[in-house]
Design an enzyme around this catalytic site. Structure first.
Site, PDB file in Angstrom:
ATOM      1  N   GLU A  35      64.576   3.012  79.173  1.00  0.00           N
ATOM      2  CA  GLU A  35      64.517   3.028  77.716  1.00  0.00           C
ATOM      3  C   GLU A  35      63.568   1.945  77.163  1.00  0.00           C
ATOM      4  OE1 GLU A  35      65.593   5.410  75.823  1.00  0.00           O
ATOM      5  OE2 GLU A  35      65.003   4.299  74.012  1.00  0.00           O
ATOM      6  N   HIS A  37      60.714   0.932  78.454  1.00  0.00           N
ATOM      7  CA  HIS A  37      59.338   1.467  78.470  1.00  0.00           C
ATOM      8  C   HIS A  37      59.157   2.524  77.373  1.00  0.00           C
ATOM      9  CE1 HIS A  37      59.821   0.388  82.876  1.00  0.00           C
ATOM     10  NE2 HIS A  37      58.704  -0.240  82.566  1.00  0.00           N
ATOM     11  N   GLN A  61      49.763  -7.937  92.128  1.00  0.00           N
ATOM     12  CA  GLN A  61      50.667  -8.867  91.454  1.00  0.00           C
ATOM     13  C   GLN A  61      51.950  -9.134  92.251  1.00  0.00           C
ATOM     14  OE1 GLN A  61      50.957  -6.057  87.975  1.00  0.00           O
ATOM     15  NE2 GLN A  61      53.038  -6.870  87.822  1.00  0.00           N
ATOM     16  N   GLY A 149      56.139  -5.221  76.654  1.00  0.00           N
ATOM     17  CA  GLY A 149      57.507  -5.609  76.320  1.00  0.00           C
ATOM     18  C   GLY A 149      57.668  -7.125  76.245  1.00  0.00           C
ATOM     19  N   GLN A 155      54.152 -13.004  80.361  1.00  0.00           N
ATOM     20  CA  GLN A 155      53.078 -12.025  80.576  1.00  0.00           C
ATOM     21  C   GLN A 155      52.424 -11.662  79.235  1.00  0.00           C
ATOM     22  OE1 GLN A 155      53.205  -8.425  83.290  1.00  0.00           O
ATOM     23  NE2 GLN A 155      53.799  -7.433  81.396  1.00  0.00           N
ATOM     24  N   ARG A 189      64.073  -3.368  88.037  1.00  0.00           N
ATOM     25  CA  ARG A 189      64.719  -4.013  89.192  1.00  0.00           C
ATOM     26  C   ARG A 189      66.246  -4.019  89.075  1.00  0.00           C
ATOM     27  NH1 ARG A 189      59.698  -7.322  89.141  1.00  0.00           N
ATOM     28  NH2 ARG A 189      58.686  -6.969  91.140  1.00  0.00           N
TER      29      ARG A 189
HETATM   30  O1  PAF Z   1      54.823  -5.325  83.011  1.00  0.00           O
HETATM   31  C1  PAF Z   1      54.440  -4.559  83.911  1.00  0.00           C
HETATM   32  O2  PAF Z   1      55.040  -3.527  84.187  1.00  0.00           O
HETATM   33  C2  PAF Z   1      53.185  -4.934  84.705  1.00  0.00           C
HETATM   34  O3  PAF Z   1      53.113  -6.296  84.925  1.00  0.00           O
HETATM   35  C3  PAF Z   1      51.900  -4.403  84.059  1.00  0.00           C
HETATM   36  C4  PAF Z   1      51.636  -5.045  82.712  1.00  0.00           C
HETATM   37  C5  PAF Z   1      51.981  -2.893  83.911  1.00  0.00           C
HETATM   38  C6  PAF Z   1      50.704  -4.728  84.958  1.00  0.00           C
HETATM   39  O4  PAF Z   1      50.845  -4.146  86.224  1.00  0.00           O
END
Ligand code: PAF
Length: 283
Positions: A35, A37, A61, A149, A155, A189
């Site tokens: 939800e 996303h 990453q 988000g 981030q 996760r």
């Molecule tokens: O937040 C995420 O899901 C990832 O870090 C992103 C921004 C898609 C980059 O891979």
């Protein structure tokens, strides 16, 4: 909804939609959508005629020993959910499309102001991987707007800085954290948690709430607030990586002049094999 795997196909779609006079919004994801996303997709939908979501589990990453291989993937379901939100296209490139360079030769984008503290300290190289894939997605899609988000608060701050430092004409929009009814921030996760761990997990949010209440009541003893929050997490069964009171603007420790409303409490902690992060702004 179209599913696109090549950079050329995305560029073709974007060019056609721009010829029709439409703006373009990008929602970058690593799939296994929930939800949280979908709320990003809705924000994007409200801001542009053409919405593109990317689904790419970005190997760059993930550090050695992290969960790249077992990161949950559910592409078919992701596409159904995105289509239901009115997303126009999903960009799901193979790894070789995004990273054609030989291993170790990929150009990296580094945002030093944000990449080495907090999450960056616990996950060295993580944010170089995030910044690199995000800048590539921006160069491929060239969106007017990109939505991220607020759960990944650091981030988001890093991406805002990246866009500012590189003069990219992209509006970065942060969407609020979506929580389960018991307060646990939605995350891909979370599905690693056992039923017993899932019952414990909302303690992370409750701990942040308690820290924010202390700050809102005028307490400015940051190390004591952080230590007490770590102790509360340990007592609940977590192994904390950090709890940190920081300024929302630059994620640096608070200064004398900062008011409570300019602060955020961020935390990362392990519950069994699962590492959870969360944050709460002081109201
Ligand atoms: O937040 C995420 O899901 C990832 O870090 C992103 C921004 C898609 C980059 O891979």
């Amino acid at each position: 909804m179209q599913t696109l795997e090549s950079i050329a196909a995305v560029r073709g779609l974007v060019a056609a939609r721009r010829r029709d006079g439409e703006g373009v919004a990008l929602v970058p994801t690593m799939g296994n959508l929930h939800e949280g996303h979908l709320s990003l997709a809705r924000v994007a939908r409200a801001r542009a005629g053409c919405v593109i979501a990317s689904v790419f589990v970005n190997p760059l990453q993930f550090g050695p020993g992290e969960d790249f291989e077992r990161y949950p993937r559910s592409f078919g379901r992701d596409c159904e959910l995105l289509e239901a939100e009115g997303v126009d296209a999903v960009f799901a490139p193979p790894v070789a499309e995004m990273y054609p360079a030989e291993a170790g030769q990929q150009t990296l984008v580094v945002v030093p102001a944000f990449s080495r503290m907090l999450e960056g300290e616990s996950r060295p190289g993580h944010f170089d991987g995030v910044a690199t894939v995000v800048i590539k997605l921006f160069n491929i899609v060239m969106p007017d707007v990109a939505v991220f988000g607020e759960k990944d608060f650091q981030q988001l701050a890093l991406i805002r800085r990246l866009v500012r430092d590189l003069c990219l004409p992209i509006d970065i929009v942060g969407a609020p954290i979506v929580r389960d009814p018991d307060g646990l921030a939605m995350s891909s996760r979370n599905q690693y948690l056992s039923p017993a761990e899932r019952r414990v997990a909302p303690a992370l949010h409750r701990t942040l709430e308690a820290a924010c209440r202390r700050i809102a009541a005028g307490d400015r003893a940051w190390p004591a607030i952080e230590a007490e929050a770590c102790k509360a997490l340990e007592d609940s069964g977590f192994v904390p990586d950090y709890v940190a009171v920081r300024r929302t603007v630059d994620l640096l420790p608070p200064q004398e002049a900062d008011t409570a409303r300019e602060l955020v409490v961020l935390a990362a902690a392990r519950l069994g094999r699962t590492r959870l992060i969360d944050n709460l702004r002081v109201e």
